[in-house]
Each structure stands twice: as C-alpha cells, then as structure tokens.
Design a protein around this motif. Structure first.
Motif, PDB file in Angstrom:
ATOM      1  N   SER A 130       0.830  -1.201   0.000  1.00  0.00           N
ATOM      2  CA  SER A 130       0.000   0.000   0.000  1.00  0.00           C
ATOM      3  C   SER A 130       0.861   1.245   0.000  1.00  0.00           C
ATOM      4  N   GLU A 131       0.296   2.322  -0.509  1.00  0.00           N
ATOM      5  CA  GLU A 131       0.959   3.626  -0.436  1.00  0.00           C
ATOM      6  C   GLU A 131       1.317   3.974   1.007  1.00  0.00           C
ATOM      7  N   GLU A 132       0.508   3.527   1.929  1.00  0.00           N
ATOM      8  CA  GLU A 132       0.684   3.950   3.319  1.00  0.00           C
ATOM      9  C   GLU A 132       1.557   3.019   4.155  1.00  0.00           C
TER      10      GLU A 132
ATOM     11  N   PHE B  81      -2.556  -1.283  -3.318  1.00  0.00           N
ATOM     12  CA  PHE B  81      -3.609  -0.256  -3.265  1.00  0.00           C
ATOM     13  C   PHE B  81      -3.122   1.095  -2.758  1.00  0.00           C
ATOM     14  N   ASP B  82      -3.858   2.090  -3.224  1.00  0.00           N
ATOM     15  CA  ASP B  82      -3.780   3.446  -2.668  1.00  0.00           C
ATOM     16  C   ASP B  82      -5.103   3.595  -1.929  1.00  0.00           C
ATOM     17  N   PRO B  83      -5.078   3.443  -0.594  1.00  0.00           N
ATOM     18  CA  PRO B  83      -6.361   3.351   0.126  1.00  0.00           C
ATOM     19  C   PRO B  83      -7.194   4.614   0.027  1.00  0.00           C
ATOM     20  N   LEU B  84      -6.513   5.760  -0.030  1.00  0.00           N
ATOM     21  CA  LEU B  84      -7.245   7.026  -0.128  1.00  0.00           C
ATOM     22  C   LEU B  84      -6.486   7.928  -1.088  1.00  0.00           C
ATOM     23  N   ASP B  85      -6.999   8.023  -2.287  1.00  0.00           N
ATOM     24  CA  ASP B  85      -6.367   8.873  -3.282  1.00  0.00           C
ATOM     25  C   ASP B  85      -7.018  10.254  -3.258  1.00  0.00           C
ATOM     26  N   GLY B  86      -6.157  11.272  -3.317  1.00  0.00           N
ATOM     27  CA  GLY B  86      -6.674  12.652  -3.292  1.00  0.00           C
ATOM     28  C   GLY B  86      -6.918  13.113  -1.871  1.00  0.00           C
ATOM     29  N   SER B  87      -6.136  12.566  -0.940  1.00  0.00           N
ATOM     30  CA  SER B  87      -6.465  12.819   0.469  1.00  0.00           C
ATOM     31  C   SER B  87      -6.287  14.287   0.882  1.00  0.00           C
ATOM     32  N   SER B  88      -5.595  15.082   0.037  1.00  0.00           N
ATOM     33  CA  SER B  88      -5.517  16.524   0.359  1.00  0.00           C
ATOM     34  C   SER B  88      -6.910  17.158   0.259  1.00  0.00           C
TER      35      SER B  88
ATOM     36  N   ILE C  21      -4.088  19.403 -15.669  1.00  0.00           N
ATOM     37  CA  ILE C  21      -2.681  19.420 -15.246  1.00  0.00           C
ATOM     38  C   ILE C  21      -2.555  20.461 -14.140  1.00  0.00           C
ATOM     39  N   ASN C  22      -1.644  20.235 -13.209  1.00  0.00           N
ATOM     40  CA  ASN C  22      -1.404  21.234 -12.159  1.00  0.00           C
ATOM     41  C   ASN C  22      -0.451  22.282 -12.723  1.00  0.00           C
ATOM     42  N   SER C  23      -1.016  23.377 -13.233  1.00  0.00           N
ATOM     43  CA  SER C  23      -0.170  24.336 -13.965  1.00  0.00           C
ATOM     44  C   SER C  23       0.672  25.211 -13.041  1.00  0.00           C
TER      45      SER C  23
ATOM     46  N   ARG D 195      -9.542  21.419 -16.318  1.00  0.00           N
ATOM     47  CA  ARG D 195     -10.067  20.938 -15.040  1.00  0.00           C
ATOM     48  C   ARG D 195      -8.910  20.430 -14.194  1.00  0.00           C
ATOM     49  N   TRP D 196      -8.933  20.667 -12.895  1.00  0.00           N
ATOM     50  CA  TRP D 196      -7.943  20.037 -11.997  1.00  0.00           C
ATOM     51  C   TRP D 196      -8.602  19.822 -10.641  1.00  0.00           C
ATOM     52  N   VAL D 197      -8.937  18.561 -10.349  1.00  0.00           N
ATOM     53  CA  VAL D 197      -9.608  18.259  -9.076  1.00  0.00           C
ATOM     54  C   VAL D 197      -8.575  17.982  -7.983  1.00  0.00           C
TER      55      VAL D 197
ATOM     56  N   SER E  34      -7.649  15.025  -7.402  1.00  0.00           N
ATOM     57  CA  SER E  34      -7.933  13.626  -7.033  1.00  0.00           C
ATOM     58  C   SER E  34      -7.872  12.840  -8.333  1.00  0.00           C
ATOM     59  N   MET E  35      -6.824  12.023  -8.484  1.00  0.00           N
ATOM     60  CA  MET E  35      -6.664  11.315  -9.752  1.00  0.00           C
ATOM     61  C   MET E  35      -7.888  10.475 -10.094  1.00  0.00           C
ATOM     62  N   VAL E  36      -8.486   9.880  -9.065  1.00  0.00           N
ATOM     63  CA  VAL E  36      -9.661   9.032  -9.312  1.00  0.00           C
ATOM     64  C   VAL E  36     -10.762   9.840  -9.980  1.00  0.00           C
TER      65      VAL E  36
ATOM     66  N   MET F 133      -2.484  14.881 -17.062  1.00  0.00           N
ATOM     67  CA  MET F 133      -1.025  14.800 -17.065  1.00  0.00           C
ATOM     68  C   MET F 133      -0.451  15.123 -15.695  1.00  0.00           C
ATOM     69  N   TYR F 134       0.369  14.223 -15.184  1.00  0.00           N
ATOM     70  CA  TYR F 134       1.288  14.597 -14.116  1.00  0.00           C
ATOM     71  C   TYR F 134       2.660  14.195 -14.625  1.00  0.00           C
ATOM     72  N   PRO F 135       3.246  15.074 -15.452  1.00  0.00           N
ATOM     73  CA  PRO F 135       4.455  14.688 -16.185  1.00  0.00           C
ATOM     74  C   PRO F 135       5.705  14.744 -15.314  1.00  0.00           C
TER      75      PRO F 135
ATOM     76  N   GLY G 294       8.440  11.608 -11.182  1.00  0.00           N
ATOM     77  CA  GLY G 294       7.069  12.073 -11.382  1.00  0.00           C
ATOM     78  C   GLY G 294       6.428  12.212 -10.012  1.00  0.00           C
ATOM     79  N   ARG G 295       5.147  12.562  -9.983  1.00  0.00           N
ATOM     80  CA  ARG G 295       4.466  12.730  -8.702  1.00  0.00           C
ATOM     81  C   ARG G 295       3.753  11.433  -8.287  1.00  0.00           C
ATOM     82  N   LEU G 296       3.199  10.746  -9.290  1.00  0.00           N
ATOM     83  CA  LEU G 296       2.338   9.597  -8.987  1.00  0.00           C
ATOM     84  C   LEU G 296       3.150   8.316  -8.908  1.00  0.00           C
TER      85      LEU G 296
HETATM   86  P1  AHG Z   1      -2.516  10.800  -2.742  1.00  0.00           P
HETATM   87  O1  AHG Z   1      -3.608  11.584  -2.065  1.00  0.00           O
HETATM   88  O2  AHG Z   1      -2.795   9.319  -2.771  1.00  0.00           O
HETATM   89  O3  AHG Z   1      -1.136  11.128  -2.265  1.00  0.00           O
HETATM   90  O4  AHG Z   1      -2.547  11.148  -4.304  1.00  0.00           O
HETATM   91  C1  AHG Z   1      -2.780  12.450  -4.731  1.00  0.00           C
HETATM   92  C2  AHG Z   1      -2.358  12.554  -6.156  1.00  0.00           C
HETATM   93  C3  AHG Z   1      -3.456  12.471  -7.161  1.00  0.00           C
HETATM   94  O5  AHG Z   1      -4.673  12.019  -6.726  1.00  0.00           O
HETATM   95  C4  AHG Z   1      -3.599  13.866  -7.705  1.00  0.00           C
HETATM   96  O6  AHG Z   1      -3.777  13.819  -9.079  1.00  0.00           O
HETATM   97  C5  AHG Z   1      -2.323  14.539  -7.344  1.00  0.00           C
HETATM   98  O7  AHG Z   1      -1.724  13.801  -6.321  1.00  0.00           O
HETATM   99  C6  AHG Z   1      -2.551  15.946  -6.887  1.00  0.00           C
HETATM  100  O8  AHG Z   1      -1.363  16.616  -6.901  1.00  0.00           O
HETATM  101  P2  AHG Z   1      -1.218  18.164  -6.526  1.00  0.00           P
HETATM  102  O9  AHG Z   1      -1.205  18.219  -5.041  1.00  0.00           O
HETATM  103  O10 AHG Z   1       0.083  18.571  -7.171  1.00  0.00           O
HETATM  104  O11 AHG Z   1      -2.395  18.916  -7.123  1.00  0.00           O
END
Ligand code: AHG
Ligand code: MN
Ligand code: MN
Length: 335
Positions: free
Chosen positions: A91-93, A113-120, A208-210, A242-244, A246-248, A262-264, A274-276
C-alpha cells in the motif's frame, strides 16, 4: 422488485463466460468491495466521527498522513487478509509489503492499493477514491517478498477504483472492458450502472497542475501552450481545463467524457521521476483507461510496459483520449 447486477454476480458471470472455474478472483474483489463500502461510510461521516485532519505522521513518501489515510489502510487490510486469496499486499501507506499473517491461509494473488487517493481533498469535502491492482503471485512462491511484486502493469489480472463522490462508484476491469457500478445504499450492493465504458478518442479538455509549469519539460510546455492559445493558436480550437487534485475523479471524468490528464516528469525535484506512484496509481489507472480504448504513457513509453524496480517508485503519467495523448507522445519524440 428488480435489483440489477451486483458486482459479485457480474464477476462470477464474467469468469463463467470466459470458461474459468476459479472463483478466487471474484471472491478477492468482493473483499476489496467490502472495504470500499466501509470506507464510503467512514468518509461520509467526516467530522461527525472525528475522521478529518492530519494524523501527524509521515508515510514512506514523506507525505503527512491524514487520519483517513491510516483508517482506510487498516480497513483494506482487515477486509482482505482473511479470505485466503492473497499471498501479500502493498500500500501507499506502508513502507514495506504486508505478508498475510500466519494464522490465515495464503492465496495466489498479490494486492496493491492506494487506500485514499486525493487525500488533500478530504478536509474540504471534495471527491476522493481508492485505487487497487491485483497481480498473480509468481508460480511456486508461497511467501512473497517485495521482489515478487516487481511485475509490469501488463501482468495485472484486475484493477479498479472506488470514487467517493456525490454517489459512490466502483469501476473495474479484468482485461475484458471496463464496467461501472453504483453503490445502492438501500441494499448495500454495488449495482452495474454503465457497461463497457469507452474513452472518446478526441477531447478539448485537459487536466494538469499548472502551478508546476515553470518546471515542465519542453514537450509538455508546448502542448499546454498550444491548448491555451485556443482558436488563435496552431490548434485553432478552444480548450477547457479541469484540476480536481484527485486522480480518481479525473480518470472518472475522462472515462465518461474524454480528456487528457497529465502529471508529467518535471524538474521540481530531480530525484523524483514524477508525482504519482507506478504500482498502485499509474498501473491500475492505465489498465482501466487502456481497456476503455484510451492511451497511457510516460511521454516516452507505455506505462504498463515499465518494469518496476521499487514498490513506491514514481512515474510520469499522461493518460486519456487517444488522439491527444498520441500528440503529447509525438512532441516528446520530436524533442
Ligand atoms: P494521494 O492523495 O494518494 O497522495 O494522491 C494524490 C495525487 C493524485 O490524486 C492527484 O492527481 C495529485 O496527487 C494531486 O497533486 P497536486 O497536489 O500537485 O495537485
Ligand atoms: Mn493517490
Ligand atoms: Mn493515497
């Protein structure tokens, strides 16, 4: 009363159609599904159950864990370790792999697994998700180690995500198309609501996170500049963004109406590719997107072709509608 096809019925019937006699995979997915139902409830309780906020500790990625990151990791382990279908999970965690404890029977699959994606997003009530990937344990291995997880994404037997949004959804592939199930809370089951999802080949929407633009490589910068120039630029069409975060949620939008995410690779932190993360974010999402007719690349190679070397390795991700991803890949080739 008509109930509809539950995810478990769907998978059992799919295995039967394919001539399989082994119901371990549907049973394992069912355990994952139980975790996702439990998580859906925990997440929806939010502040009422004291679920929000930071746990005050860092994971192996150097990221501060949220309380829900840890709770969701524990829920996923508890739901899947007893079934007898797994040799180990990762797991990611968790820094290291989690071998199935000795008191439980071991099985032939590996779960990532990534139990919680987009946790920010969790503390601001924006959609989050769970991502998972299932691999086979290499033949003859009864006590898997991290090395046994080092399989390219092409080896996945199943991948999926749960999206905890306005409704809770489960999207799955076993390599025979992509199907979407909606959690019917009145019966506690995910019911088939969209069969055989296809990613439109064309799109005029990018994600993309510009804020990272000054760190981007030339091909990415060129592509985004051209999108931003819209009708007045070489593309001669306006693009939407669009930039949510949350990859999901981004992948789900792309599955439904097309788009490019893109998360290049960038120069922000040269130690990171990369970030992911390859094994529990990029690979499962690639399996789903490819199965729906989309394309997933690092810009330089197919994501699912990459031979992993580390459990938590990071990778550049460019995925979505075929014609746009192909274009970004071509820009990488042109240099
Ligand atoms: P996680 O919460 O599992 O660490 O993943 C967050 C990922 C992904 O969901 C999202 O696309 C990206 O990180 C967001 O990144 P930024 O904080 O740069 O926007
Ligand atoms: Mn994630
Ligand atoms: Mn996560």
């Amino acid at each position: 009363m008509q109930i509809g096809t539950t995810v478990n019925q769907f998978l059992i019937e799919e295995q039967r159609r394919l001539g399989g006699t082994d119901n371990d995979l549907p049973a394992l997915v069912n355990d994952v599904v139980v975790a996702c139902k439990s998580l859906s409830h925990a997440i929806s309780q939010g502040a009422l159950a004291g679920m929000l906020g930071s746990a005050g500790v860092e994971n192996v990625q150097g990221e501060t864990q949220k309380k829900l990151d840890i709770i969701s990791n524990d829920i996923m382990i508890a739901a899947t370790e007893r079934g007898g279908y797994l040799g180990a999970m990762a797991s990611e965690e968790m820094d290291e792999i989690y071998p199935i404890p000795a008191q439980y029977p071991k099985g032939k699959y590996l779960l990532l697994f990534d139990p919680l994606d987009g946790s920010s997003n969790i503390d601001v009530n924006i959609s989050v998700g769970t991502i998972f990937s299932i691999l086979r344990c290499p033949a003859g291995v009864t006590n898997p180690t991290a090395k046994d997880f080092m399989q390219p994404g092409t080896q996945q037997v199943c991948a999926g995500y749960a999206l905890y949004g306005p409704s809770t959804l489960l999207v799955l592939t076993t390599g025979h198309g992509v199907n979407c199930f909606t959690l019917d809370k009145s019966i506690g089951e995910f019911v088939l609501t969209q069969a055989n999802l296809r990613v439109p080949v064309d799109t005029r929407e990018f994600a993309i996170n510009s804020s990272n633009s000054r760190f981007w490589e030339k091909p990415v910068k060129r592509y985004i500049d051209e999108c931003l120039a819209g009708k007045d630029g070489p593309r001669k069409e306006n693009f939407n963004m669009r930039w949510v975060a949350s990859m999901v949620a981004e992948v789900h939008r792309i599955l439904n109406r097309g788009g490019i995410f893109m998360y290049p690779r960038d120069t922000k932190d040269p130690t990171k590719a990369g970030r992911l993360r390859l094994m529990y974010e990029a690979n499962p999402m690639s399996f789903i997107i490819e199965q729906a007719g989309g394309v997933c690349s690092t810009g330089r190679e197919r994501i699912m072709g990459v031979q992993p070397t580390e459990l938590h390795q990071r990778i550049a991700v460019i995925l979505g509608s075929k014609n746009e991803v192909d274009r970004v890949v071509a820009y990488h080739t042109e240099g």
